[in-house]
Scaffold this motif. Sequence first.
Motif, PDB file in Angstrom:
ATOM      1  N   THR A 118      -4.370   2.838 -10.909  1.00  0.00           N
ATOM      2  CA  THR A 118      -2.989   2.761 -10.434  1.00  0.00           C
ATOM      3  C   THR A 118      -2.722   1.432  -9.750  1.00  0.00           C
ATOM      4  N   ILE A 119      -3.651   0.973  -8.931  1.00  0.00           N
ATOM      5  CA  ILE A 119      -3.489  -0.307  -8.224  1.00  0.00           C
ATOM      6  C   ILE A 119      -3.342  -1.451  -9.225  1.00  0.00           C
ATOM      7  N   MET A 155       0.299  -3.359  -9.190  1.00  0.00           N
ATOM      8  CA  MET A 155       0.254  -4.527  -8.311  1.00  0.00           C
ATOM      9  C   MET A 155       1.047  -5.730  -8.824  1.00  0.00           C
ATOM     10  N   VAL A 189       2.087   1.932  -3.434  1.00  0.00           N
ATOM     11  CA  VAL A 189       1.060   2.422  -4.358  1.00  0.00           C
ATOM     12  C   VAL A 189       0.798   3.908  -4.161  1.00  0.00           C
ATOM     13  N   TYR A 220       0.831  -1.211   0.000  1.00  0.00           N
ATOM     14  CA  TYR A 220       0.000   0.000   0.000  1.00  0.00           C
ATOM     15  C   TYR A 220       0.864   1.260   0.000  1.00  0.00           C
ATOM     16  N   ARG A 256       2.805   6.773  -5.880  1.00  0.00           N
ATOM     17  CA  ARG A 256       2.643   7.118  -7.293  1.00  0.00           C
ATOM     18  C   ARG A 256       1.860   8.418  -7.437  1.00  0.00           C
ATOM     19  N   TYR A 281      -1.875   8.204  -8.291  1.00  0.00           N
ATOM     20  CA  TYR A 281      -2.787   7.489  -7.394  1.00  0.00           C
ATOM     21  C   TYR A 281      -3.963   8.352  -6.964  1.00  0.00           C
ATOM     22  N   LYS A 304      -7.204   5.897  -8.416  1.00  0.00           N
ATOM     23  CA  LYS A 304      -6.779   4.893  -7.439  1.00  0.00           C
ATOM     24  C   LYS A 304      -6.852   3.478  -8.005  1.00  0.00           C
TER      25      LYS A 304
END
Length: 448
Positions: A283-284, A288, A270, A267, A273, A276, A280
Amino acid sequence: MEGSGPAGSPAARLLARLALLAAVGSLVVLLLAVGDGGLVVVVAGFLGLVLCAAGIWWFVAHRGVTRLFGALLAVAAPVGVFVLFAYEGVWLLALFLVLCWAAALACARQALRRSRPERSKRAAVAAPPPRRPVLIMNPKSGGGKVGRFGLVERAEALGARVILLDPSVHADVAALARGAVAEGADLLGVAGGDGTQALVAAVAAEHDLPFLVVSAGTRNHFAMDLGLDRTDPSRCLDALTDGEELRIDLGDVAGRPFVNTVSFGVYADVVQRPEYRDDKAGTILTVMPDLLLGEGVRRLDARVDDTTLSSQQALLVSNNPYVSPDELSGAGRRPSLDDGELGVLGIKVEDAAQAADLAVRGSQSTGLTVLTAHRVEVDSDMEEIPVAVDGEALRMPTPVVCTLRPGALRVLVPRDRPGVPAPVPAVRWRRIFDLAFGRTERPAGSSP
C-alpha cells in the motif's frame, strides 16, 4: 532543563575523554592518510550516502522507470563504495575509521547518559489492591495474545471481571467502560491495542480511577514507555495484587484522547486505505508517489505554540516528547510521560536533494523540525483531513487542535516490572568537551 552544576561523575568524564580520543584519533589517521587513500574514503563515502538517499527518494516518490532506477541506485551506491575501497586498497583504513567513529559515538552517548542526574519524576506511590477491577479484552489483538497467554483465566483468578469483546461485532469500548463504572468498578483496564487503551484511559481519568495497561497489543508502545513487560502480558496483571501507581499525562486531539501519537499528512493518508492492514508495504509503495508529488499532494500548516510550520508533508504530535526522531521508525522511546509537554515532529522533503540532506544531517536538516509545545493547531485548505490517532484511522474537521492534560491519568503498574531503559541522548560534542575536562554546565539559555 539542565542547570549549572558539576560536569558529571568520574565514569562520565572518563567516557567523554575516550570519546574525544577516538574522534581525534580517527581525524589524525585520516589527515595522515590523505595522500594514501584517505581522501578517497571521505569523498566516496559521502557521495555513496548522498546517492543512496537520492535513490531511496526516487524509489518511494515515483513509479515506473524512475522507481526502478532509484532502487538500483540505492543498492548500487553502497556496493560501489565497497568495491572502490577494495580496488584502491583502502578498505582497512575505511573499516578503522568506521570503528573509531562508532566507538567515539558509543562512549559519547554513555558519557552523556551517566552525566544526567537521576530523574525525580514519574515516582510511583504505593496503591492498595482494587476490590472491583474490570478489564476489557480484545481476543484478536496482538495476533491472539489474550488466548495465548491465558489472560482471561489469569485475570479472573485475581478477582477481576473480564469483558471479552466479540471480534465480529463493533464495540463501543468507552461505553462499556462507563457502564462498568456505573456498576461500581474501582479500576479499569484494557488488554488490546493502544487506540483501545486511550479510549478506556479517558473514562478512567474522567472518574479519577486507576487504569491498568495489559501489553496484549502488537507493538505496545504505551506499555513500553510505562516500563511494562511486553514479552509476557500476563505479568502486567500482577498489579492487581502487588501494584503501585503512576501519575501521567493524557493527550487530547479535538476531544479524543491519545496515549502515544497523533499523525497528520502522509502516514495518516496511508492508514486510511482499507488495504493497508493486510498489505502495509504494498500500500505504501502504491500510494506514496501520489501523496508526495502527484495529485494527492496535501500540505499542512501548524501553529506550534508561537511557532508556525508551513507546507508540511507530515506532522507527528506525541504525548510527551520522544528522546529522538526514531519514533518515525517505531524505535523511539519517551523517557518521561509526565513532563506536561507535547512532542512535535514536522517533515518537509520535496526532492532528492532534500532527501540526501536529511540522510546526511539528520535532525539538523532543514527538512526536519523537532519542537515541544503545549498546544498544536493543524490546519489545511481542506475542510476535513485524515488523522491517525494511536494508529487508528480517523477524519477530523480543520483546524485540529492537540493539547495535553497534565497528570490526568492514574496508571496501576506491577511493582516488579522491567522498567524504562535510559534514553540515548543526541551527541553534542561541545558538551562532551566540557564533560571531559570537568567544566561546569551553563544554565540553559545563557550566552556562551
